[in-house]
Design an enzyme around this catalytic site. Structure first.
Site: not given
Length: 492
Positions: A260, A294
């Site tokens: 990720e 993010c």
């Protein structure tokens, strides 16, 4: 109902390996400090490659017994973990504020969102399903079983340290794996040592969860290339993710990876959008946790017809944001995590000003607290719009029309989260289907992560999906098994 009075955990700076607390054997030390007031939180000796090997070997041995534990017992332990977290939520929130620079609102959200994820993970052992296949050979039965991978290595980041560690650790453990966790050094407590205490108090057997705090330059490669782990779950930057992938897949011991990585989330405002709602969402989505997420709104793409009104609404909201002490309930923007992070952001601001970008709002940094910055009419190829900016800087980009907005949305190497604002559902769904990303929200911020929804990115934003039943695919393997009663008529 009042919570029971509990003595706070004693965070001593020791590694948690095979159920024991021990000093690290590296020559290096970690000086962990509060990013807001520079208070020293922890001074600890870091873990070495020897400590890492001990953690992996202990985890491997523990996994053989843990995989045999009945699902009902694993479910009970995971629920016990959630209950421990609930009883210690004030303590957890306090640590998140002090160590990661989280505002009180963000820390509270992170704590209880993590608890929700843990509760959801307790359902996973009962969701694992096998198959009976049609066999092409007479009198032969064919089965597919889902089995735990074994030992999982987890490398977690500093921005949502509790959640992004637990998001891999808890589902992996619930499904019969054991874990070695390496948290980011900036958040060694909330991303690792605090978690070890929580698992210990919940009653998990020794070796099921191990935490080693070490310098990436000393144990990072060894963590990935070690012979024991079957999967490396990494959350962090795309550059380091590439290195993790190369070592995991191209090394001596080939293993799975769940990555990720970075993002450059666009929030698109089409010409029929509710611009009040869109402006509100853009400000929240960009400045939550100082933009250190993010999924943060990294660029706002606004149709030219409504740009002026939209920009004015954004600036009006940004001017009212409370900046400063993260422990105060009203604070929206606290400190960034480190001096190096601040330096990088200040360099970006210097270059933006040098390049003549239209600055709509700014402010001078105080310590590690950087006030929100907004730049208007930013060219799509400028670094503020093209690169991931992990901080409280918002670029506004103008699109000519819907087609151009979609083109701009996809003009990035990343594809994690995205959002689009429109009053027309059909238009929103059509636009969303054209975005190359793992996540798209219509009329909402780009930041959302629900315990039962697939979370992950496309392109350089990563591989794999987290959460709910989707985690089963990541943390288990398919094993084909056949059985037949009698011997087979082989050709020789």
């Amino acid at each position: 109902m009042n919570k029971p009075t509990l003595l706070p955990y004693k965070i001593t700076g020791q590694q948690f390996i095979n159920g024991n607390w021990s000093m690290g054997r590296s020559e290096r030390r970690l000086d962990d400090r509060n990013p807001y007031n520079n208070e020293q939180l922890l001074d600890m000796q870091l873990g070495s490659v020897l400590d890492l090997d001990e953690a992996y070997q202990g985890s491997k041995q523990a996994q053989q017994q843990w995989a045999k534990v009945a699902p009902a017992e694993r479910v009970a332990l995971v629920n016990a973990l959630a209950s421990v977290m609930e009883s210690r939520s004030d303590e957890i929130i306090d640590w998140l504020i002090r160590e990661s620079g989280s505002t009180r609102g963000k820390a509270t959200f992170e704590c209880f969102h993590t608890i929700s994820m843990v509760r959801e993970s307790a359902t996973l052992p009962y969701q694992v399903e096998g198959k009976v296949l049609t066999s092409y050979k007479p009198e032969k039965q064919s089965f597919v079983f889902r089995e735990p991978l074994g030992v999982i290595g987890v490398i977690s980041p500093w921005n949502f340290p509790l959640y992004l560690s637990m998001r891999s650790v808890v589902p992996a453990v619930a499904l019969g794996n054991t874990v070695v966790l390496k948290p980011a050094s900036d958040t060694a407590i909330t991303g690792g040592l605090l978690i070890a205490h929580l698992f210990e108090e919940a009653g998990f057997p020794p070796g099921v969860v191990n935490v080693i705090v070490g310098a990436g330059s000393e144990i990072g490669d060894a963590f990935v290339e070690h012979s024991v782990p079957s999967l490396i779950s990494f959350t962090g930057s795309t550059d380091i993710g590439r290195s993790v992938g190369r070592i995991a897949v191209g090394g001596k011991y080939i293993k799975r990876v769940a990555l990720e990585l970075g993002g450059n989330a666009p929030l698109v405002v089409l010409d029929d959008a509710d611009i009040e709602a869109a402006a509100h969402a853009a400000v929240v989505g960009r400045f939550l946790h100082q933009g250190q997420v993010c999924m943060s709104v990294n660029r706002v793409i606004v149709d030219q017809k409504i740009y002026n009104d939209f920009a004015a609404l954004v600036v009006e909201r940004v001017q009212k944001l409370s900046v400063g002490d993260p422990n105060l309930a009203e604070t929206v923007i606290g400190p960034v995590v480190s001096q190096s992070q601040l330096t990088g952001l200040l360099n970006k601001i210097t270059r933006a000003n040098r390049d003549g970008l239209e600055c709509l709002h700014s402010g001078a940094a105080s310590g590690l607290v950087l006030p929100p910055h907004v730049y208007g009419r930013v060219a799509p190829h400028h670094e503020l719009a093209y690169d991931e900016t992990f901080g409280p800087i918002m670029p506004l980009v103008i699109s000519q029309n819907e087609e151009h907005a979609l083109e701009l949305s996809n003009s990035s190497e990343f594809g994690l989260s995205s959002a689009v604002f429109t009053r027309d559902m059909d238009r929103g769904l059509r636009f969303a289907s054209g975005i190359v990303a793992g996540i798209t929200h219509i009329n909402d911020i780009t930041i959302d992560d629900q315990p039962n929804a697939p979370f992950g990115g496309e392109k350089n934003s990563g591989l794999g999906r987290f959460n709910g039943s989707y985690a089963i695919d990541e943390f288990t393997r398919a094993h084909w098994v056949t059985w037949q009663q009698a011997g087979h008529n082989y050709p020789f």
